[in-house]
Design an enzyme around this catalytic site. Structure first.
Site, short mmCIF file in Angstrom:
data_model
loop_
_atom_site.label_atom_id
_atom_site.label_comp_id
_atom_site.label_asym_id
_atom_site.label_seq_id
_atom_site.Cartn_x
_atom_site.Cartn_y
_atom_site.Cartn_z
N CYS A 1 -11.32 13.48 -10.28
CA CYS A 1 -11.38 14.88 -9.82
C CYS A 1 -12.74 15.54 -10.00
O CYS A 1 -13.36 15.96 -9.02
CB CYS A 1 -10.32 15.70 -10.56
SG CYS A 1 -8.63 15.28 -10.09
N THR B 1 -6.54 17.52 -2.70
CA THR B 1 -7.61 18.48 -2.92
C THR B 1 -8.51 18.51 -1.69
O THR B 1 -9.14 17.51 -1.36
CB THR B 1 -8.42 18.10 -4.17
OG1 THR B 1 -7.55 18.08 -5.30
CG2 THR B 1 -9.55 19.09 -4.42
N LYS C 1 1.79 -1.73 -2.11
CA LYS C 1 2.17 -0.67 -3.04
C LYS C 1 3.66 -0.34 -2.94
O LYS C 1 4.36 -0.24 -3.97
CB LYS C 1 1.34 0.59 -2.76
CG LYS C 1 1.53 1.70 -3.78
CD LYS C 1 0.68 2.92 -3.43
CE LYS C 1 -0.80 2.64 -3.58
NZ LYS C 1 -1.63 3.85 -3.30
#
Length: 438
Positions: free
Chosen positions: A263, A122, A35
């Site tokens: 999500c 989160t 990445k």
């Protein structure tokens, strides 16, 4: 300010690029060598409109760089954001916080001087407390403040959401950390973006509560859609009628095949598990999760019904694979379950998506991928519109009629008015509307 973003996935990369655009110096760190190497070459590993241009501009300006090494940039940082993944844990559905805690320990070992560590990931209520405990017990000599700052980014509109947010929630009761976080977001004062300071646990719960409420709103209108089909009402008109009430609002009242993405499925499940752990079960959200899971398979049955009750030996053309337009995200996309139901029923599935086909190939079974809607529709017994990409909003139905075996359209996003489909001689199957057969 010198800011480090731990994790260069969706949240980390978008947040890092936008903060660099504000004038801060940002280093995005990731353990994935592939990445970071790709980002160094100027290749953006995710599709998000406008992100590549912002990254290119800020790299050229010297405000944004990438690193596989955490220690050096963290040592110089004023603020370190944790933006690593928190996937649902296999077996029990709780959020997997192993990446968060591992990052926290590496950060604590590397910081020098007062540093604010911010959870952007989160995380369930109490995660910030656990991170603080780790710092206090394992790194007692380090001067670190732990802050919660959840993200509220919509995939496909993340740049706008970051730069023109409804609110910026910051959970801390530390005076020094409060001033640092004000400085991080000071450029947004020009946009009058409200900074909302609260306790850390409250901030953590706000994120889950917001997503759970929106998921519940989607599920509500989907159930109303089912009722509309039985009684002959139009769900789009019902949604407009109730959405005009300012207490309800018109957002997230679009009936369809169920919610997906990175999500809502994960966060609703995590909230349910957290509530159960605290002996305060959330029945509405538990039901929302169950209804949404069932709905995706039901949409597969809807397609089968539109094809006369059987798809065995029939070719089905699926338009759209990602969970929503303007993203390449296939996580928990309704298309996965719908296509599986069709394959189980003996159908031959051909699919096209502008951005999601590479990711889909790793998730779907024996599906044939095409280069445009017309190629996959040739000889098809039905077209199924699953994701409402802009390029699917103006299909040439006259052309499709000449190439399809059976003129059947199953519009799971209610993109087209009934009259538009039927005037070309198609049978029209929508969500929450009366079926019109040719």
């Amino acid at each position: 300010m010198r800011i480090v973003m731990i994790g260069s996935g969706y949240v980390g990369l978008v947040s890092g690029a936008c903060l660099a655009d504000f004038g801060h110096h940002i280093t995005c760190v990731d353990k994935s060598e592939a990445k970071i190497d790709a980002l160094e070459r100027g290749e953006v590993p995710i599709f998000e409109p406008g992100l590549d241009a912002i990254i290119e501009h800020n790299r050229a300006a010297g405000r944004l760089d990438f690193s596989k090494d955490l220690a050096a940039p963290v040592a110089d940082a004023d603020v370190v954001f944790i933006a690593v993944g928190t996937p649902s844990r296999r077996g029990d559905g709780h959020a997997d916080l192993s990446y968060v805690y591992a990052a926290a320990r590496e950060i604590a070992a590397a910081v020098s001087g007062f540093t604010v560590v911010v959870t952007k990931s989160t995380v369930p209520v109490g995660t910030g407390d656990e991170i603080e405990r780790i710092f206090r017990e394992e790194f007692p000599g380090k001067d670190i403040a732990v802050v919660s700052n959840p993200e509220f980014l919509r995939e496909g509109a993340a740049i706008t959401d970051f730069k023109r947010p409804d609110r910026i929630v910051i959970g801390t009761e530390d005076a020094r950390a409060t001033e640092v976080m004000r400085e991080v977001y000071r450029p947004l004062y020009l946009n009058e973006a409200p900074l909302y300071f609260c306790e850390r646990r409250t901030s953590e719960l706000i994120k889950y509560a917001a997503n759970a409420f929106l998921a519940m709103k989607i599920t509500f209108i989907n159930e109303i859609a089912d009722l509309c089909e039985q009684i002959g009402a139009d769900v789009q008109k019902v949604a407009k009628g109730i959405g005009m009430d300012k207490r309800i609002g018109d957002k997230f009242l679009h009936a369809g095949p169920g919610y997906g993405g990175s999500c809502f499925p994960k966060d609703t499940l995590a909230l349910v598990k957290t509530a159960q752990d605290y002996d305060s079960p959330m029945r509405l959200i538990e039901t929302t999760v169950a209804i949404n899971d069932n709905r995706k398979r039901a949409m597969g049955r809807k397609v089968i019904a539109a094809c006369g009750g059987s798809v065995r030996g029939k070719k089905i053309a699926v338009l759209g694979l990602t969970f929503k337009p303007n993203t390449d995200d296939m996580r928990d996309a309704p298309s996965i379950t719908i296509i599986q139901a069709l394959l189980d029923g003996g159908a031959t599935v051909h699919a096209y998506d502008p951005e999601g086909m590479e990711a889909a190939k790793e998730m779907l079974g024996p599906v044939t991928y095409g280069t445009d809607p017309y190629e996959i529709a040739e000889g098809a017994d039905a077209i199924v519109l699953v994701t409402e990409w802009d390029e699917f909003r103006a299909l040439d139905f006259k052309r499709l009629k000449t190439t399809m075996k059976n003129p059947v359209v199953v519009d799971l996003r209610n993109v087209y008015p009934v009259a538009e489909i039927t005037r070309h001689g198609f049978s029209h199957f929508a969500v929450g509307k009366k079926t019109e057969k040719r």
